[in-house]
Design a protein around this motif. Sequence first.
Motif, PDB file in Angstrom:
ATOM      1  N   SER A 218       0.816  -1.221   0.000  1.00 20.91           N
ATOM      2  CA  SER A 218       0.000   0.000   0.000  1.00 20.91           C
ATOM      3  C   SER A 218       0.844   1.262   0.000  1.00 20.91           C
ATOM      4  CB  SER A 218      -0.932   0.004   1.217  1.00 20.91           C
ATOM      5  OG  SER A 218      -0.183  -0.127   2.420  1.00 20.91           O
ATOM      6  N   ILE A 219       2.164   1.142   0.226  1.00 29.02           N
ATOM      7  CA  ILE A 219       3.010   2.337   0.200  1.00 29.02           C
ATOM      8  C   ILE A 219       3.936   2.351  -1.008  1.00 29.02           C
ATOM      9  CG2 ILE A 219       2.930   2.597   2.717  1.00 29.02           C
ATOM     10  CD1 ILE A 219       5.775   1.468   2.821  1.00 29.02           C
ATOM     11  N   LEU A 270       1.827  -0.522   7.763  1.00 30.45           N
ATOM     12  CA  LEU A 270       1.344  -1.439   6.735  1.00 30.45           C
ATOM     13  C   LEU A 270       0.226  -2.322   7.273  1.00 30.45           C
ATOM     14  CD1 LEU A 270       4.753  -2.459   5.125  1.00 30.45           C
ATOM     15  CD2 LEU A 270       2.899  -1.222   3.987  1.00 30.45           C
ATOM     16  N   ASP A 271       0.338  -2.745   8.513  1.00 28.26           N
ATOM     17  CA  ASP A 271      -0.717  -3.558   9.113  1.00 28.26           C
ATOM     18  C   ASP A 271      -1.994  -2.742   9.282  1.00 28.26           C
ATOM     19  OD1 ASP A 271      -1.395  -6.165  10.226  1.00 28.26           O
ATOM     20  OD2 ASP A 271      -1.574  -5.131  12.142  1.00 28.26           O
ATOM     21  N   HIS A 272      -1.850  -1.443   9.534  1.00 31.35           N
ATOM     22  CA  HIS A 272      -3.006  -0.557   9.652  1.00 31.35           C
ATOM     23  C   HIS A 272      -3.696  -0.363   8.299  1.00 31.35           C
ATOM     24  CE1 HIS A 272      -5.390   3.053  10.475  1.00 31.35           C
ATOM     25  NE2 HIS A 272      -4.747   3.657   9.479  1.00 31.35           N
ATOM     26  N   ARG A 273      -2.880  -0.167   7.250  1.00 34.50           N
ATOM     27  CA  ARG A 273      -3.448   0.092   5.928  1.00 34.50           C
ATOM     28  C   ARG A 273      -3.999  -1.179   5.278  1.00 34.50           C
ATOM     29  NH1 ARG A 273      -1.544   4.441   2.861  1.00 34.50           N
ATOM     30  NH2 ARG A 273      -2.694   3.447   1.153  1.00 34.50           N
ATOM     31  N   ASP A 418      -1.050  10.918  -2.663  1.00 36.77           N
ATOM     32  CA  ASP A 418      -2.004   9.983  -3.251  1.00 36.77           C
ATOM     33  C   ASP A 418      -1.729   8.547  -2.816  1.00 36.77           C
ATOM     34  OD1 ASP A 418      -3.296  12.009  -4.556  1.00 36.77           O
ATOM     35  OD2 ASP A 418      -2.210  11.756  -6.435  1.00 36.77           O
ATOM     36  N   ILE A 419      -0.508   8.273  -2.347  1.00 32.43           N
ATOM     37  CA  ILE A 419      -0.143   6.932  -1.894  1.00 32.43           C
ATOM     38  C   ILE A 419      -0.274   6.816  -0.384  1.00 32.43           C
ATOM     39  CG2 ILE A 419       1.740   5.246  -1.755  1.00 32.43           C
ATOM     40  CD1 ILE A 419       2.786   6.349  -4.381  1.00 32.43           C
ATOM     41  N   ILE A 420       0.218   7.808   0.343  1.00 32.18           N
ATOM     42  CA  ILE A 420       0.115   7.830   1.808  1.00 32.18           C
ATOM     43  C   ILE A 420      -0.671   9.083   2.191  1.00 32.18           C
ATOM     44  CG2 ILE A 420       1.387   7.869   3.989  1.00 32.18           C
ATOM     45  CD1 ILE A 420       3.657   6.446   2.632  1.00 32.18           C
ATOM     46  N   PRO A 421      -2.005   8.976   2.252  1.00 33.71           N
ATOM     47  CA  PRO A 421      -2.828  10.165   2.523  1.00 33.71           C
ATOM     48  C   PRO A 421      -2.808  10.609   3.978  1.00 33.71           C
ATOM     49  CG  PRO A 421      -4.217   8.229   2.349  1.00 33.71           C
ATOM     50  CD  PRO A 421      -2.822   7.771   2.037  1.00 33.71           C
ATOM     51  N   ASP A 422      -2.287   9.760   4.866  1.00 31.19           N
ATOM     52  CA  ASP A 422      -2.301  10.060   6.303  1.00 31.19           C
ATOM     53  C   ASP A 422      -0.887  10.025   6.892  1.00 31.19           C
ATOM     54  OD1 ASP A 422      -1.993   7.396   5.835  1.00 31.19           O
ATOM     55  OD2 ASP A 422      -3.376   6.723   7.402  1.00 31.19           O
TER      56      ASP A 422
END
Length: 445
Positions: A218-219, A270-273, A418-422
Amino acid sequence: MTPESDPGEPVTPAGRLFLRPEMDSIIHCAIGVKNEMGIDTVKSAIKNSLMIKHPRFCSLLVRDKNGQEHWKRTDIDVDQHLIIVNNKNGFCCSCDDDVDKIVNDYLADLAVSTPLDINKPLWEIHVMLEQKCAILRIHHALGDGISLMSMFLAICRKASEPEAMPTLVTGKRDYRKEGKRQDWSGVLLGVLKVVWFSLVFCLQFVLRALWVSDKKTSISGGDGVELWPRKLVTAKFLIEDMKIVKRAVANATVNDVLFGVISSALSRYLDHRSPNAMQEGQQITGMAMVNLREQLTLQNLSEMMKSNSGSQSKWGNSVDPLQYVRRAKLMIDRKKKTFEAPFTYRIGDLIMSLLGSKAACILNYRVLCNTTFTVSNVVGPQEEITLMGNPITFIRALTMHMVSYAGKAEMQIMVAKDIIPDPEFLAKCFEDALLEMKEAAAATI
């Protein structure tokens, strides 16, 4: 010699690489001060600084008829390099906004939207008057982080001793004093380990440059991600907290702790996303810059400037937080004892010499595209320092870059939004990772 008669100095191989459009690199360093800055005072300080006296900072980038880059001396007009940032020139902020957020938002926009003008020497200073912050924009072709940091600190002074230069720790260790003296069998085993891990890591680098890449997460970015809009946040640490964790792991360094924090924080994020997407043992790879030169003192570096010279990603409470540091230390110790860093440098230098900057750029670009992130860190002064008599409150650089200063360390985390919005949550993952390690370390004492 007058600027008109100067034939020009060839750009170094590293400089030529950083000037390629695909690798065009600008160093951004934000420096906060305690008191308000006067424009005239800033101009006077620039005119009298070591930076203006250095040939690279008063030279234009020119290309000859063969396309070869050279530095050609020119006269400096400070007004062309000084940009005053306030509400009147379109930069909007409210009085209630946090200073860190204002500075970070400005830096994030600056990093991808405003190239340096090649019609003047490749550096600028942006002064954010209301935020009491100056931003140095210096093209990477002018120097690396260590030389530029030394040049900056050479014009600063200790807050406690106005005439004394800052103290810069080199971090040199005496490995001869660590552990017992080894016998010949131990020495032979050590040599075999150096040879084996050198072969393994060098082969991994070659494969990484050819086709091996990290598994998409996701990143992970995409084509042209270096041009996507950015967000920038700051994770803040105490050096003493890092030292507490360091003392809990035998022979560990602050660098080991830093990489353990990165491993732990990225695992948590990564576990969160993607809670169900990550697999036990899956690795992501980061690129870290290392200094192959002999460690020098700040005074030596100042003279040099004057003379022109993977982590497992499953997160859980059952995991000992210090395991991340132990794994990072094991990996880093292995790499320190190999020839991977000199090998990668020699390969790049050979390709640059034989095939030119375009081929060297392709090599570097492929390696970067086949990894997930880059990280760097620079040791700053131990004590509080002043610039033009004005106490400095923070020193920060961009990308995932940590700079230490007066017992504190701040990591600037720049991401494609756009990849890591938070990224704020990602920064908190970094901070929480160190605090958990500190608690675990305290429990072992």
